[in-house]
Motif scaffolding. Structure first.
Motif, mmCIF file in Angstrom:
data_model
loop_
_atom_site.group_PDB
_atom_site.id
_atom_site.type_symbol
_atom_site.label_atom_id
_atom_site.label_comp_id
_atom_site.label_asym_id
_atom_site.label_seq_id
_atom_site.Cartn_x
_atom_site.Cartn_y
_atom_site.Cartn_z
ATOM 1 N N UNK A 172 63.068 12.944 41.299
ATOM 2 C CA UNK A 172 64.226 13.782 41.582
ATOM 3 C C UNK A 172 64.432 13.997 43.084
ATOM 4 N N UNK A 173 63.537 13.408 43.898
ATOM 5 C CA UNK A 173 63.594 13.589 45.351
ATOM 6 C C UNK A 173 63.472 15.063 45.746
ATOM 7 N N UNK A 174 62.596 15.780 45.052
ATOM 8 C CA UNK A 174 62.394 17.203 45.299
ATOM 9 C C UNK A 174 61.382 17.381 46.433
ATOM 10 N N UNK A 210 56.025 13.804 39.206
ATOM 11 C CA UNK A 210 55.572 12.655 39.992
ATOM 12 C C UNK A 210 56.736 12.046 40.773
ATOM 13 N N UNK A 211 56.344 11.262 41.821
ATOM 14 C CA UNK A 211 57.307 10.534 42.656
ATOM 15 C C UNK A 211 58.322 11.471 43.319
ATOM 16 N N UNK A 212 57.833 12.597 43.794
ATOM 17 C CA UNK A 212 58.659 13.541 44.542
ATOM 18 C C UNK A 212 57.939 13.877 45.854
ATOM 19 N N UNK A 213 58.658 14.009 46.969
ATOM 20 C CA UNK A 213 58.006 14.359 48.245
ATOM 21 C C UNK A 213 57.660 15.842 48.346
ATOM 22 N N UNK A 214 56.997 16.373 47.344
ATOM 23 C CA UNK A 214 56.622 17.783 47.331
ATOM 24 C C UNK A 214 55.493 18.028 48.335
ATOM 25 N N UNK A 215 55.634 19.089 49.145
ATOM 26 C CA UNK A 215 54.590 19.467 50.091
ATOM 27 C C UNK A 215 53.563 20.402 49.463
ATOM 28 N N UNK A 216 53.929 21.105 48.428
ATOM 29 C CA UNK A 216 52.995 21.982 47.727
ATOM 30 C C UNK A 216 53.418 22.094 46.275
ATOM 31 N N UNK A 217 52.450 22.361 45.439
ATOM 32 C CA UNK A 217 52.742 22.554 44.021
ATOM 33 C C UNK A 217 53.209 23.990 43.791
ATOM 34 N N UNK A 227 50.445 24.742 28.845
ATOM 35 C CA UNK A 227 50.707 23.457 29.496
ATOM 36 C C UNK A 227 49.560 22.500 29.184
ATOM 37 N N UNK A 228 49.886 21.330 28.651
ATOM 38 C CA UNK A 228 48.856 20.362 28.265
ATOM 39 C C UNK A 228 48.859 19.125 29.141
ATOM 40 N N UNK A 229 49.973 18.764 29.720
ATOM 41 C CA UNK A 229 50.068 17.572 30.564
ATOM 42 C C UNK A 229 50.737 17.982 31.876
ATOM 43 N N UNK A 230 50.078 17.651 32.992
ATOM 44 C CA UNK A 230 50.624 17.928 34.320
ATOM 45 C C UNK A 230 50.439 16.689 35.175
ATOM 46 N N UNK A 231 51.540 16.193 35.717
ATOM 47 C CA UNK A 231 51.504 15.000 36.563
ATOM 48 C C UNK A 231 52.095 15.358 37.929
ATOM 49 N N UNK A 232 51.237 15.241 38.955
ATOM 50 C CA UNK A 232 51.653 15.418 40.353
ATOM 51 C C UNK A 232 51.394 14.126 41.127
ATOM 52 N N UNK A 233 51.545 13.030 40.481
ATOM 53 C CA UNK A 233 51.256 11.720 41.074
ATOM 54 C C UNK A 233 52.295 11.386 42.132
ATOM 55 N N UNK A 234 51.805 10.748 43.223
ATOM 56 C CA UNK A 234 52.662 10.257 44.304
ATOM 57 C C UNK A 234 53.498 11.395 44.912
ATOM 58 N N UNK A 235 52.815 12.423 45.340
ATOM 59 C CA UNK A 235 53.449 13.525 46.060
ATOM 60 C C UNK A 235 52.744 13.693 47.406
#
Length: 562
Positions: A172-174, A210-217, A227-235
């Motif tokens: 989402x380019x977030x 995933x795939x977002x330029x997030x600086x922090x979660x 919550x059972x699945x969390x993906x922060x891949x490629x941030x």
């Protein structure tokens, strides 16, 4: 017997036909003037007279009688009903009217003859340059939602309306996402509550960022109970908050291709029995690496029948080829669990995490305001530029795992040890906790006097940013005693070797799937913290298993026969 004394004679009283009253009922009037009653009517107003005020000593007609006045104390005039006064009441003089404008009045009136040209000039009212309340001078800016985040909100709302607990915000380019946006997903915590009837037992929330330029979660993510699945891949995330330990129903976690230098120590709690977590992907990441790892590791997964009295759970089963498997959990590791929680449902045992200690860094000691006082300091990461940092910053000094960490040497206490330290919080820490409970961390710096120390404002600003980022009051839990503090005074890094242990496809052998591949990904760093100088890491043996995890033992058929 003497005669009794007689009573005095009564005064002579005669009837006066003209006045229709008795005469000689009062004392003789002075100068032969008959006295008149003081009051002619009971409804007359109050009469005032005083001997202290010389102005009231007004005698007339040669009689020793004071004038009587009626009215209030500031507007007295002679009574008109008193027959002893011959003077007519004089009206009170009117005060001259003054035409002065009242600033708090909206109307100014005067007579036509008294209005001059100068009176037409209206005095200018000076408005205050700034409000008196400090929080109004530093008002919070109104948050502006970007079109990208608005699209994310619409997608979350659509998932809630459809009743599908899967939110995919990948690509989402977030660059940032607010806690208010993520908190909309918490409605699934109510819909998926297993305590409610007709609720699917195996349905949980899934979130993909995933795939977002997030600086922090966003901190609101770690408040989602189901919550059972969390993906922060490629941030571009550089740090995870300790509140990740709240995700007790988390099963899959993907943190690969990020900017993480270490993981929170609370993540290890999710790997303890009876955690649901079974899949963790954390490589590649620029983790801190230890400068030394002991080559000889101790593995204590050997069963002995003398352990039966010291275990909280024990299970044994035989595979198809006659291999005997044993699985147990020590009582010391299960003291925080109920019997119903740590008994696996699987007939042939359950998979578990295989976590062993590898190394530990020295302890970084700080004072109550966060200033480092020890010689050793952990490397600091520039959060504004997560790509910054030389390769040499990835190597961190280590110390002996088997020994207790020493306290920093000071000239005031050369023989200080961890045993004579106290866990009592400082007054400064208690004051900071009171500030966090106020809920106005952003406004508190404006209340500081001009001569306040500069680090006061820096601490309050950092706490406000931490509170907004973690979506809580801004405090941090102690890794030893669990107490929450605003300024931890001890920090250290522990490296653990992590794998997931389960039976292989044949069911005859145990298989350990490591989370990393190669020597560079073998040691995974975890940040620990303490609330006092007494909350320090305990000595461990290299290869010692993480407390709270299940232990496995495999016996071949030959060994069992012997």
């Amino acid at each position: 017997m003497e005669e009794e004394l007689t009573l005095p004679k009564l005064p002579t009283v005669s009837w006066d036909s003209e006045t229709q009253s008795f005469t000689n009922t009062r004392k003789r009037a002075r100068d032969g003037v008959s006295a008149t009653p003081a009051f002619n009517n009971s409804s007359d107003p109050a009469i005032f007279s005083s001997d202290d005020d010389p102005q009231l000593e007004n005698y007339t007609q040669g009689r020793r009688r004071k004038r009587r006045y009626v009215g209030s104390w500031f507007q007295q005039h002679p009574t008109s009903s008193d027959s002893t006064f011959s003077e007519a009441p004089r009206p009170l003089p009117k005060a001259n009217r003054t035409f002065a404008r009242q600033l708090d009045s909206g109307v100014w009136m005067g007579s036509d003859s008294s209005v001059d040209a100068e009176d037409d000039a209206v005095a200018e009212i000076k408005a205050p340059t700034e409000p008196k309340l400090p929080q109004l001078r530093h008002a919070r800016p109104i948050p502006v939602i970007s079109p990208i985040e608005q699209a994310a909100r619409d997608k979350i709302q659509m998932a809630v309306e459809d009743g599908v607990p899967t939110v995919d915000l990948s690509s989402f380019n977030l660059e940032s996402i607010s806690n208010k946006t993520i908190s909309q997903i918490s409605i699934f915590d109510t819909l998926l509550n297993p305590d409610f009837p007709n609720t699917p037992k195996d349905t949980f929330t899934k979130l993909y960022l995933s795939n977002n330029p997030l600086l922090r979660a966003p901190g609101a993510v770690f408040n989602l109970e189901y919550l059972s699945v969390l993906s922060l891949r490629n941030t571009r995330i550089t740090e995870l908050p300790p509140s990740i330990g709240n995700l007790r129903n988390l099963e899959t976690l993907n943190l690969s291709l990020s900017r993480l230098r270490y993981l929170p120590g609370e993540l290890l709690d999710l790997m303890k029995c009876p955690g649901r977590l079974h899949t963790v992907t954390i490589h590649p990441n620029p983790f801190y690496r230890p400068d030394h790892i002991e080559p000889d590791l101790v593995h204590d997964d050997v069963w002995d029948d003398s352990f039966r009295d010291d275990v909280a759970f024990y299970k044994e089963w035989v595979s198809t080829d006659g291999t005997v498997f044993q699985q147990w959990l020590n009582k010391n590791d299960a003291h925080r669990l109920d019997q119903s929680e740590y008994v696996p449902d699987q007939k042939d045992g359950c998979p578990s995490w295989d976590v062993h200690a590898l190394a530990r860094s020295p302890v970084q000691y700080s004072d109550s305001r966060g200033a480092v006082v020890s010689k050793f300091q952990l490397p600091r990461l520039n959060s504004s530029d997560p790509d910054a940092g030389a390769p040499s910053d990835l190597i961190v000094e280590t110390e002996d795992l088997c020994s207790s960490p020493p306290l920093p040497r000071s000239t005031r206490n050369l023989h200080a040890t961890a045993l004579n330290q106290s866990r009592v919080l400082s007054l400064f820490e208690l004051a900071l906790q009171a500030c966090s409970r106020s809920g106005q961390l952003r406004e508190l710096p404006s209340y500081l006097p001009p001569n306040a120390p500069s680090y006061f404002k820096e601490l309050l600003d950092s706490f406000a940013a931490r509170s907004e980022g973690h979506d809580n009051s801004g405090d941090l839990p102690c890794s030893i005693c669990g107490r929450k503090v605003m300024v931890p005074v001890t920090h250290w890094i522990e490296w653990w070797e992590i794998g997931y242990k389960d039976k292989d496809r044949t069911g005859a052998n145990l298989e350990v799937r490591p989370v990393g591949s190669g020597d560079n990904e073998r040691a995974v760093p975890f940040l620990r913290r303490g609330c006092s100088w007494k909350c320090l890491p305990s000595p461990m043996q290299p290869g010692e298993r993480l407390s709270g995890t299940l232990r496995w033992c495999r016996l071949s058929p030959k060994a069992e026969a012997q």
